[in-house]
Design a protein around this motif. Structure first.
Motif, PDB file in Angstrom:
ATOM      1  N   ALA A  63       0.829  -1.204   0.000  1.00  0.00           N
ATOM      2  CA  ALA A  63       0.000   0.000   0.000  1.00  0.00           C
ATOM      3  C   ALA A  63       0.860   1.250   0.000  1.00  0.00           C
ATOM      4  O   ALA A  63       0.550   2.236  -0.683  1.00  0.00           O
ATOM      5  CB  ALA A  63      -0.932  -0.007   1.206  1.00  0.00           C
ATOM      6  N   ARG A  64       1.932   1.230   0.762  1.00  0.00           N
ATOM      7  CA  ARG A  64       2.832   2.377   0.792  1.00  0.00           C
ATOM      8  C   ARG A  64       3.386   2.652  -0.600  1.00  0.00           C
ATOM      9  O   ARG A  64       3.434   3.807  -1.055  1.00  0.00           O
ATOM     10  CB  ARG A  64       3.973   2.121   1.780  1.00  0.00           C
ATOM     11  N   PHE A 119      -5.692   2.940 -11.091  1.00  0.00           N
ATOM     12  CA  PHE A 119      -6.438   4.170 -11.196  1.00  0.00           C
ATOM     13  C   PHE A 119      -6.287   4.975  -9.904  1.00  0.00           C
ATOM     14  O   PHE A 119      -5.859   4.468  -8.879  1.00  0.00           O
ATOM     15  CB  PHE A 119      -7.913   3.860 -11.472  1.00  0.00           C
ATOM     16  N   ASP A 120      -6.647   6.263  -9.977  1.00  0.00           N
ATOM     17  CA  ASP A 120      -6.437   7.156  -8.834  1.00  0.00           C
ATOM     18  C   ASP A 120      -7.125   6.660  -7.561  1.00  0.00           C
ATOM     19  O   ASP A 120      -6.597   6.800  -6.460  1.00  0.00           O
ATOM     20  CB  ASP A 120      -6.929   8.565  -9.165  1.00  0.00           C
ATOM     21  N   GLY A 121      -8.326   6.095  -7.706  1.00  0.00           N
ATOM     22  CA  GLY A 121      -9.053   5.627  -6.531  1.00  0.00           C
ATOM     23  C   GLY A 121      -8.309   4.545  -5.772  1.00  0.00           C
ATOM     24  O   GLY A 121      -8.350   4.492  -4.539  1.00  0.00           O
ATOM     25  N   THR A 122      -7.624   3.663  -6.507  1.00  0.00           N
ATOM     26  CA  THR A 122      -6.847   2.614  -5.857  1.00  0.00           C
ATOM     27  C   THR A 122      -5.682   3.215  -5.082  1.00  0.00           C
ATOM     28  O   THR A 122      -5.372   2.773  -3.963  1.00  0.00           O
ATOM     29  CB  THR A 122      -6.334   1.605  -6.899  1.00  0.00           C
ATOM     30  N   ARG A 123      -5.035   4.202  -5.654  1.00  0.00           N
ATOM     31  CA  ARG A 123      -3.920   4.847  -4.944  1.00  0.00           C
ATOM     32  C   ARG A 123      -4.430   5.566  -3.683  1.00  0.00           C
ATOM     33  O   ARG A 123      -3.771   5.542  -2.643  1.00  0.00           O
ATOM     34  CB  ARG A 123      -3.206   5.820  -5.865  1.00  0.00           C
ATOM     35  N   MET A 148      -5.217   5.215   2.457  1.00  0.00           N
ATOM     36  CA  MET A 148      -6.033   4.944   3.638  1.00  0.00           C
ATOM     37  C   MET A 148      -5.479   3.760   4.422  1.00  0.00           C
ATOM     38  O   MET A 148      -5.489   3.762   5.655  1.00  0.00           O
ATOM     39  CB  MET A 148      -7.480   4.680   3.225  1.00  0.00           C
ATOM     40  N   VAL A 149      -4.995   2.747   3.694  1.00  0.00           N
ATOM     41  CA  VAL A 149      -4.377   1.600   4.369  1.00  0.00           C
ATOM     42  C   VAL A 149      -3.146   2.042   5.153  1.00  0.00           C
ATOM     43  O   VAL A 149      -2.955   1.661   6.314  1.00  0.00           O
ATOM     44  CB  VAL A 149      -4.000   0.521   3.330  1.00  0.00           C
ATOM     45  N   GLY A 196      -8.982  -1.966  -8.040  1.00  0.00           N
ATOM     46  CA  GLY A 196      -8.913  -2.137  -6.591  1.00  0.00           C
ATOM     47  C   GLY A 196     -10.299  -2.088  -5.987  1.00  0.00           C
ATOM     48  O   GLY A 196     -11.221  -1.462  -6.533  1.00  0.00           O
ATOM     49  N   MET A 197     -10.471  -2.769  -4.856  1.00  0.00           N
ATOM     50  CA  MET A 197     -11.759  -2.805  -4.159  1.00  0.00           C
ATOM     51  C   MET A 197     -11.482  -3.080  -2.697  1.00  0.00           C
ATOM     52  O   MET A 197     -10.557  -3.818  -2.355  1.00  0.00           O
ATOM     53  CB  MET A 197     -12.658  -3.894  -4.745  1.00  0.00           C
TER      54      MET A 197
END
Length: 367
Positions: A212-213, A231-235, A240-241, A270-271
């Motif tokens: 995640a980092r 995609f940006d949302g996954t990053r 958040m992680v 990502g989900m």
């Protein structure tokens, strides 16, 4: 990001044998290894045994148990020869890690019944570092392994442990071998490999704080992405992680999953969850796909699988997702996965559930 791999296994073994070879003339059998019940020689043999076992799991790839074999040293094997065995078994694990495909998983009991090559590498490194510490303590030697190795172990298989002032003292504390200011002593512990969820044409692979980092900083997280991913949302979700990990509230099964196509092993999106379920048993879920993967039903398949797994847990009563009003594709995903719009007023508890009255619509799925 440099994934936990063969190089790190070799580095850990080198730190172990470089220290302990200076003490091979001491009495390893008459001295306990730190707080363990084993003596120093037995502990060294245990290191070699674990390295061999992990190499065997990656080579044999069993799914329900350990490969039923072990290591037996010749009678009279001295400390120097035991270190030779540690070097040999370490080389076997390093080779197994390097030659095992990224998507392969083999049995390990804690806590999701399997581990991938990075997980076995991290467990091997942890065994070497921690038991070298135990032996060194028994023999009266000072030992501090490289900080980057300790950090890689913590962010790889100790995601539930809030970072401390430095990686090595934190790892010792997390495994009941040391103390940290303002933290209670640890009496029971275990590491956590990443979870995986099968979802038809996809596999949902849990993201460790280490991965995640890397994702949050613009890397690939150790995954091979299709064009346009991640995609940006996954990053953002990866960020958040990282934040949850740094606060000590991250739990792997309630974090981010990368959606990996089974046909070619490439990541398409990502989900995951915005955090653990609240006191009312509600959890928020979010997702995105790389543009090249949209319109093929991937998100619906993944959402159904993730929702089914979450709602099977006793502490979960419902899931919800918040969708932009003009995102027709995402509305279709949640509806096909069984979610339904809710008209409940926003209760201002930060959940985002209900009709926001603005640019978003909330959907809910009950168990």
């Amino acid at each position: 990001m440099r994934s936990m791999g063969g190089e790190q296994v070799e580095q850990a073994v080198a730190s172990c044998t470089a220290l302990l070879r200076a003490a091979v003339d001491r009495d390893w059998e008459g001295v306990k290894a730190g707080r363990l019940d084993w003596n120093c020689r037995e502990t060294a043999e245990h290191i070699a045994s674990d390295l061999l076992a992990y190499a065997g799991q990656l080579a044999g790839r069993p799914q329900s148990a350990y490969v039923p074999f072990g290591i037996t040293l010749d009678e009279g094997t001295g400390a120097a020869a035991v270190l030779d065995v540690i070097e040999a078994t370490g080389a076997l694990l390093a080779a197994a890690v390097r030659t095992t495909p990224r998507a392969v998983r083999a049995f390990h009991p804690y806590p999701f019944r399997s581990a991938n090559r990075e997980g076995f590498a991290a467990m091997g490194v942890a065994e070497v570092l921690l038991h070298t510490h135990d032996i060194a303590e028994g023999l009266g030697l000072a030992y501090e392994p490289p900080a980057e190795l300790c950090d890689a172990v913590l962010t790889g298989i100790f995601p539930q442990v809030r970072p401390g002032p430095a990686p090595w003292p934190t790892l010792l504390w997390a495994t009941g071998r040391g103390e940290l200011p303002d933290r209670a002593p640890v009496t029971e512990w275990r590491w956590h490999n990443t979870p995986v969820i099968p979802a038809g044409r996809l596999t949902l692979e849990g993201v460790s704080p280490a991965a995640a980092r890397d994702l949050s900083l613009g890397g690939d997280g150790g995954f091979e992405w299709i064009d346009g991913g991640p995609f940006d949302g996954t990053r953002e979700a990866a960020g958040m992680v990282v934040a949850a990990y740094e606060q000590g509230v991250y739990r792997p099964e309630w974090g981010l999953y990368v959606l990996v196509r089974t046909e070619d092993g490439r990541a398409v999106g990502g989900m995951g969850f915005h955090g653990t379920p609240d006191e009312e048993g509600r959890a928020e879920i979010g997702y995105d796909l790389a543009e090249a993967a949209r319109g093929r039903g991937y998100a619906t398949e993944a959402l159904r699988a993730l929702a089914d797994r979450a709602l099977a847990r006793d502490e979960v009563r419902s899931l919800f997702a918040v969708v932009d009003r003009d995102n027709s594709a995402s509305h279709g995903v949640v509806l096909r996965a069984g979610f339904r719009p809710t008209s409940a007023a926003d209760d201002n508890n930060g959940s985002g559930q209900g009709d926001t009255g603005g640019d978003q619509v909330a959907y809910e799925l009950r168990g």
